[in-house]
Design a protein around this motif. Structure first.
Motif, PDB file in Angstrom:
ATOM      1  N   ASP A  66       4.550   3.247  -5.238  1.00 59.96           N
ATOM      2  CA  ASP A  66       5.627   2.776  -6.111  1.00 59.96           C
ATOM      3  C   ASP A  66       6.965   2.755  -5.379  1.00 59.96           C
ATOM      4  O   ASP A  66       7.854   3.562  -5.636  1.00 59.96           O
TER       5      ASP A  66
ATOM      6  N   ALA B  72       6.362   7.064  -1.077  1.00 59.17           N
ATOM      7  CA  ALA B  72       7.306   6.482  -2.025  1.00 59.17           C
ATOM      8  C   ALA B  72       8.325   7.508  -2.523  1.00 59.17           C
ATOM      9  O   ALA B  72       9.286   7.166  -3.199  1.00 59.17           O
ATOM     10  N   ARG B  73       8.118   8.760  -2.183  1.00 60.13           N
ATOM     11  CA  ARG B  73       9.095   9.777  -2.546  1.00 60.13           C
ATOM     12  C   ARG B  73      10.329   9.712  -1.643  1.00 60.13           C
ATOM     13  O   ARG B  73      11.394  10.207  -1.985  1.00 60.13           O
TER      14      ARG B  73
ATOM     15  N   ILE C 272       0.799  -1.231   0.000  1.00 61.37           N
ATOM     16  CA  ILE C 272       0.000   0.000   0.000  1.00 61.37           C
ATOM     17  C   ILE C 272       0.827   1.274   0.000  1.00 61.37           C
ATOM     18  O   ILE C 272       0.274   2.359   0.089  1.00 61.37           O
TER      19      ILE C 272
ATOM     20  N   ASP D  37      -3.538   7.329  -1.743  1.00 62.62           N
ATOM     21  CA  ASP D  37      -4.127   8.649  -1.523  1.00 62.62           C
ATOM     22  C   ASP D  37      -4.157   9.065  -0.055  1.00 62.62           C
ATOM     23  O   ASP D  37      -4.597  10.160   0.259  1.00 62.62           O
TER      24      ASP D  37
ATOM     25  N   ARG E 268       3.182   0.984  -9.731  1.00 65.78           N
ATOM     26  CA  ARG E 268       1.911   1.237  -9.044  1.00 65.78           C
ATOM     27  C   ARG E 268       1.640   2.729  -8.863  1.00 65.78           C
ATOM     28  O   ARG E 268       2.575   3.507  -8.687  1.00 65.78           O
ATOM     29  N   PRO E 269       0.377   3.088  -8.866  1.00 66.98           N
ATOM     30  CA  PRO E 269       0.055   4.483  -8.560  1.00 66.98           C
ATOM     31  C   PRO E 269       0.336   4.786  -7.095  1.00 66.98           C
ATOM     32  O   PRO E 269       0.389   3.878  -6.259  1.00 66.98           O
ATOM     33  N   THR E 270       0.525   6.046  -6.766  1.00 60.99           N
ATOM     34  CA  THR E 270       0.683   6.431  -5.365  1.00 60.99           C
ATOM     35  C   THR E 270      -0.636   6.217  -4.643  1.00 60.99           C
ATOM     36  O   THR E 270      -1.706   6.241  -5.254  1.00 60.99           O
TER      37      THR E 270
ATOM     38  N   PRO F 136       0.436  10.030   0.157  1.00 61.47           N
ATOM     39  CA  PRO F 136       0.903  10.034  -1.232  1.00 61.47           C
ATOM     40  C   PRO F 136       2.393  10.299  -1.394  1.00 61.47           C
ATOM     41  O   PRO F 136       2.953   9.985  -2.439  1.00 61.47           O
ATOM     42  N   ASP F 137       3.027  10.860  -0.370  1.00 58.91           N
ATOM     43  CA  ASP F 137       4.446  11.186  -0.495  1.00 58.91           C
ATOM     44  C   ASP F 137       5.378  10.048  -0.104  1.00 58.91           C
ATOM     45  O   ASP F 137       6.585  10.152  -0.302  1.00 58.91           O
TER      46      ASP F 137
END
Lengths: 602, 134
Positions: free
Chosen positions: A568, A588-589, A565, A582, A578-580, A585-586
């Motif tokens: 990416d 995977a950054r 979950i 919600d 994978r999409p980020t 959302p940050d």
């Protein structure tokens, strides 16, 4: 790399009184000592998953303290070569550092007596690749146990192995779980005397949950007890089993509609603890299956429960269900930490459990009686606990099941107010528990589930959203005698690491965005942090090296639920983008997969 | 334990009319042709099967990825043409993809193939967007 001003502020919660009392009263400290654990001098090793049989995760080493921890620095690291979530913890025994990886469950043994910690051996089991697809939530492993010169641990594919701790030779390997039925093993075993205690994962696969005792010398299965079903399968023997709040026979069968208990879940993927004086081993069971509660009407005993057994023959002695008819996937696999506490002027043999359902429970570990039950995070699925029956007072507006349609804003989320994957720690000095928490809520919609052996048996759509307050996690200090939060450090992302408490009055934890942190155990003041390269979902340990110095060790390597979950965070599989998400959302950054072992020292 | 966001297993079982046990599949997956190519109704039926046969328990709601890889990113470990995807479902793959050939008739597998291979693929890798964030 670090400096106090960079940290989020510790947030005192008006409990100076509790801290003062605990730090300055030698008599009170005596009452707080653990059964068999913290009262003994620390031997400098870390041989069991939770440090000791009481699962305190408390190190009595004190060279590293609140005054000097700012000078902590990494002194060694090692890439495990494995990308799965690195939950659990290393072990240290006889000047050797043992590391078990996620699938394929490699065991590394590092020689701490030699510069650079070269490998003494590396054991590579032939772990079945198919197990990766039968594990609900990443191919994790929560660690090993050391006993009588052996390292014992579980393979994801359903086998328990014993390895000679000196040579790496495989002593025995026993198949205990059935992949074809959706059973895998992710938990760390506990060794009590001659017994190795093991349970399965698979609450999302409709397993028929169990708990077994193996013979340490041979690997033979001495007994197998079911967690649900009729009394004879539960090893609930007349005259031995007595639940504090429940009466009647075959409760594990009668509390289910029809034969639904036969695929009702009750996995054992969390932590074990043991009281040698009472001769009781404690473990929690996971969710009932499927998630659609309409398909399993009843309390569903003993899912989302704690069970106490005799390790010798498996006899069930008592059981208590935290979440009857669990509608929210509130697995009770969290650690059960054994401490003696003064409650209401009386010394009690207590057991402290931070449940996914958001309540922190202090139980009498002799009987299962609830002594304290208070929310340690925001929760709204219940209005409190009926002290007479031991049952939660459920908020009916938050009940789920297909017939109830979509249900909005249930707190906490099914990730739990705290994940059982991230065990709390207890300090015998401060008498406080150090708890990594998650501030997420969820919506829920169930559908009917079809049971197909070896595939998921779930049936729910469960989107998450942040809880109130503008933060997603917090590291909190908890007084289990009174049921009060003492302080908290809020975090940007949910916490998924374990805690460590030390006699230097330092508490350690890690974050999903890859920081390993130290705070003052007395007031939560941030003291130090270091970026370890990937999110921390493991649990830190402390040990004394052959040079007499105190060390801290921890895994980095995001995964577990966060392999599913976090968005990416994958780079090694070009066929999986994978999409980020919600709700964070940050994330995977700031992090990506990658397993490492880190060792820190002054 | 846990399953999370996007997980969906719907009520529908195998659509009426399907007969279990039709397991004769010719070898040479890539040469297989999908009888439902371009059939939007078959894709809808495949979406229902994707839920009722527990595919989304691993691959996530919308096939966006969960404990198993995303099937909606236009990228494939074992080939993305219809025949290769058919083989992945029918015979299974390493890392835990079960073989559904003994559970589903070939017709139903083709409907799943039709659903999976017609998922909309993002034009860009989602994390690349961060480069543009001020």
């Amino acid at each position: 790399m670090f400096g106090p001003r960079e940290f989020e502020a510790g947030i005192p919660v008006s409990t100076r009184h509790a801290i003062t009392r605990s730090l300055h009263s030698a008599a009170a400290l005596g009452l707080a000592l653990l059964a068999g654990a913290a009262c003994a001098a620390d031997d400098g090793q870390w041989t069991l998953p939770g440090k000791d049989l009481a699962a305190t995760r408390y190190s009595a080493l004190d060279q590293i303290n609140a005054d000097n921890v700012g000078a902590l620095r990494p002194v060694w690291s090692f890439s495990t070569g494995v990308l799965g979530g690195h939950e659990g913890q290393p072990l240290v025994a006889n000047d050797t550092l043992y590391v078990v990886t996620p699938w394929p469950n490699v065991l590394y043994a590092f020689d701490l007596k030699t510069e650079d910690y070269p490998l003494r051996f590396k054991y590579r089991p032939d772990a079945n690749r198919a197990a990766v697809g039968v594990a609900c939530c990443d191919a994790v492993n929560r660690g090993a146990a050391f006993a009588q010169g052996r390292i014992v641990y579980n393979l994801l594919d359903g086998r328990t192995v014993a390895i000679d701790a000196n040579t790496g030779k495989e002593l025995w390997k026993t198949t205990v779980a059935d992949l074809a039925r959706g059973e895998t093993i992710t938990m760390a075993p506990l060794v009590v005397g001659e017994r190795v205690l093991v349970g399965p994962s698979g609450g999302e696969f409709g397993i028929y949950g169990w708990f077994i005792g193996l013979d340490l010398a041979t690997g033979a299965i001495a007994w197998r007890a079911r967690n649900i079903g009729p009394d004879d399968a539960l090893l609930a023997r007349p005259g031995t089993f007595k639940a504090f709040y429940d009466r009647g026979e075959n409760l594990g069968q009668a509390s289910w509609a029809g034969d639904t208990w036969q695929r009702g879940g009750a996995p054992v993927w969390g932590w074990l603890s043991y009281d040698p004086e009472l001769d009781l081993v404690y473990y929690g069971t996971g969710n009932p299956g499927p998630y659609n509660a309409d398909q399993r009407i009843g309390d569903n005993k003993w899912t989302s429960s704690i069970l106490a057994r005799r390790p010798g023959d498996g006899s069930l002695v008592w059981a208590y269900q935290f979440t009857p008819a669990d509608n929210w996937d509130y697995d009770a696999n969290a650690e059960n930490i054994l401490v003696d506490l003064e409650i209401g002027g009386r010394e009690r043999k207590a057991l402290v459990h931070f449940d996914k359902n958001g309540f922190a429970y202090t139980l009498d570990r002799r009987t299962g009686e609830v002594l304290v039950a208070e929310p340690y995070v925001h929760l709204n699925w219940a209005k409190g606990l009926d002290r007479k029956t031991g049952r939660p007072v459920v908020n009916e507006a938050k009940l789920t099941g297909k017939s109830r349609g979509p249900v909005k804003d249930i707190c906490p989320s099914l990730e739990g107010g705290k994940s059982p994957a991230s065990p709390a720690a207890y300090s015998a000095r401060t008498r406080l528990f150090y708890v990594p928490t998650v501030n997420l809520c969820m919506d829920w919609q169930s559908e009917d589930a079809a049971y197909i052996p070896g595939t998921p048996f779930v049936s729910a759509t469960v989107p998450y959203h942040p809880g109130a307050g503008g933060y997603l996690g917090a590291f909190i200090a908890w007084d289990a005698a009174t049921g009060r939060k003492v302080w908290e450090v809020r975090e940007k992302f949910p916490l998924w690491s374990g805690g460590l408490a030390t006699a230097g009055d330092v508490a350690f934890y890690g974050t999903l965005d890859g920081w390993f942190k130290a705070v003052d155990a007395r007031d939560g003041k941030p003291l130090w942090k270091f970026k370890v390269g990937s999110g921390v979902v493991g649990a830190p340990i402390s040990y004394r090296g052959p040079d007499g110095k105190q060390y801290i060790a921890v895994y980095s390597g995001i995964g577990g639920d966060w392999a599913l979950i976090a968005g990416d965070i994958i780079a090694a599989d070009p066929a999986d983008v994978r999409p980020t998400n919600d709700f964070a959302p940050d994330l995977a950054r700031y992090t990506s997969q990658g397993g490492m072992v880190w060792v820190f020292a002054l | 334990m846990r399953c999370c966001k996007g997980l969906l297993i719907a009520a529908l079982l195998v659509p009426a009319g399907f007969v279990h046990g039709e397991t004769d599949v010719p070898s040479g997956a890539a040469s297989l042709s999908n009888p439902y190519t371009g059939d939007a109704n078959a894709a809808v039926a495949g979406e229902k099967l994707f839920a009722s046969m527990n595919c989304d328990g691993c691959h996530g709601g919308g096939a966006l990825g969960f404990t198993a890889p995303s099937l909606a990113d236009g990228r494939w470990r074992f080939g993305g043409d219809d025949g290769a995807v058919f083989h992945s479902i029918f015979h299974g793959r390493p890392h835990g993809m079960p073989a559904y050939g003994a559970i589903l008739p070939a017709d139903a597998v083709w409907m799943l193939v039709t659903y999976v291979t017609t998922r909309p693929v993002p034009r860009e890798v989602p994390t690349a967007a961060w480069q543009a964030t001020p």
